[in-house]
Scaffold this active site. Structure first.
Site, PDB file in Angstrom:
ATOM      1  N   LYS A  14       0.857  -1.193   0.000  1.00 25.95           N
ATOM      2  CA  LYS A  14       0.000   0.000   0.000  1.00 25.95           C
ATOM      3  C   LYS A  14       0.888   1.236   0.000  1.00 25.95           C
ATOM      4  CE  LYS A  14      -0.188   2.104   3.375  1.00 25.95           C
ATOM      5  NZ  LYS A  14      -0.082   2.808   4.656  1.00 25.95           N
ATOM      6  N   ASP A 144      -5.341   0.230   8.653  1.00 27.74           N
ATOM      7  CA  ASP A 144      -5.178   0.151   7.194  1.00 27.74           C
ATOM      8  C   ASP A 144      -5.797  -1.114   6.583  1.00 27.74           C
ATOM      9  OD1 ASP A 144      -3.827   2.513   7.241  1.00 27.74           O
ATOM     10  OD2 ASP A 144      -1.833   1.651   6.953  1.00 27.74           O
TER      11      ASP A 144
END
Ligand code: C5P
Length: 305
Positions: A14, A144
């Site tokens: 990410k 996340d």
């Protein structure tokens, strides 16, 4: 006799292309306005159900992965499908504590793998749909994780749980560089001078590469200054990336220490990656592409009795 199914899923890195810290909640978590994108490489998670609940790990960063009950992959399995005793093998290629998802990407891969295994075994619903409650449960394990379940370019707000997919951004070559520092996310947040900063400025729909890069250069990572103060080698990585030929933007991802450079073409990105590897052979350096089609569809490996 039950059929035993095995699937494999990718846990892409990410990347916070921009990360604005816009406030702080009373529980100490910070409010964000961030543009996240995902690479086309990452860790690989193999999952088997029904299994015996075992977890094993290989790969270049295997030694940094906890194999006890603190492991987020197993925590997700415990949360969403405990009765299947899913077994996992993780091939860990992404550095941990490095601002590119790490444990959250693996936990999200666990969620996608279990959804595929449930579908194969006919266990109720065909997929694990991300309801508000599920997003809340996953975000409690790691802020996340919900965005990594999607693993698609998105604008994320709140503490990362408010996800708006963006499908019209141009694909861009990227080079990731990590100097080998393990960064503590809470320490970087605590070291912030200013916790109430402006949101990202508006971005027009379907921008071309130059419009997108121009806009992105005007955005920020508000954690960069704090992380560089704690780990000066991060600033050196940013300078190194920024001085490579064709680098349109050099910035840190998440709370660091991984930094990225964006390029207009893959040749320039490849040359920059080679140059940095030659100068710093101990750094972790990877070239990839962000935006465009995602590569996270689970692969069915085998089904046996
Ligand atoms: O949720 P996760 O375990 O990834 O977060 C690690 C730490 O980072 C939190 O305990 C918190 O100190 C900090 N954090 C934050 N605001 C966020 C995300 C993380 O302050 N939006």
């Amino acid at each position: 006799m039950p059929v035993i199914h095995t699937v494999q899923v990718l846990a892409p890195a990410k990347i916070n292309l921009a990360l604005h810290v816009t406030g702080e909640r009373s529980d100490g978590y910070h409010l964000l306005d961030s543009l996240v994108a995902f690479t086309r490489f990452g860790d690989t998670l193999t999952a088997t159900a029904p299994g015996n609940g075992e977890f094993s790990v290989s790969g270049s960063f295997a030694r940094d992965v906890p194999t006890d009950s603190s492991n987020l992959i197993c925590k997700v399995a415990q949360q969403v499908w405990p009765e299947a005793k899913v077994s996992f093998h993780l091939h860990k290629d992404l550095p941990v504590a490095s601002g590119i998802g790490g444990g959250s990407a693996d936990a999200a891969a666990s969620y996608r793998a279990i959804a595929a295994l449930r579908q194969l075994s006919g266990a109720g619903e065909s997929s694990l749909i991300l309801t508000e409650d599920r997003i809340g449960d996953l975000a409690r394990l790691g802020a996340d994780i919900p965005m990594c379940v999607h693993s698609e370019t998105a604008r994320v707000r709140g503490i990362g749980n408010d996800i708006e997919p963006l499908t019209d951004l141009p694909a861009l070559p990227i080079v990731l560089v990590n100097p080998g520092v393990a960064v503590s996310t809470p320490a970087v947040f605590q070291n912030l001078d200013e916790k109430t900063n402006s949101v990202m400025s508006p971005l027009r729909r379907a921008p071309n590469i130059n419009e997108f890069l121009g806009w992105l250069c005007e955005q920020r990572n508000d954690l960069e200054k704090s992380a560089c103060a704690l780990f000066p080698e991060i600033q050196r990585v940013l300078d190194m990336l920024g001085s490579t030929e064709g680098c349109a933007l050099a910035r840190m991802s998440g709370s660091g220490g991984t930094c990225f450079g964006l390029f207009r073409n893959t040749d320039e990105a490849g040359r920059a990656a080679k140059e940095i590897t030659a100068a710093q052979p101990l750094f972790w350096v990877k070239a990839s592409v962000v935006n465009g089609p995602s590569a996270i569809a689970p692969q069915r490996m085998r089904s046996t009795t």
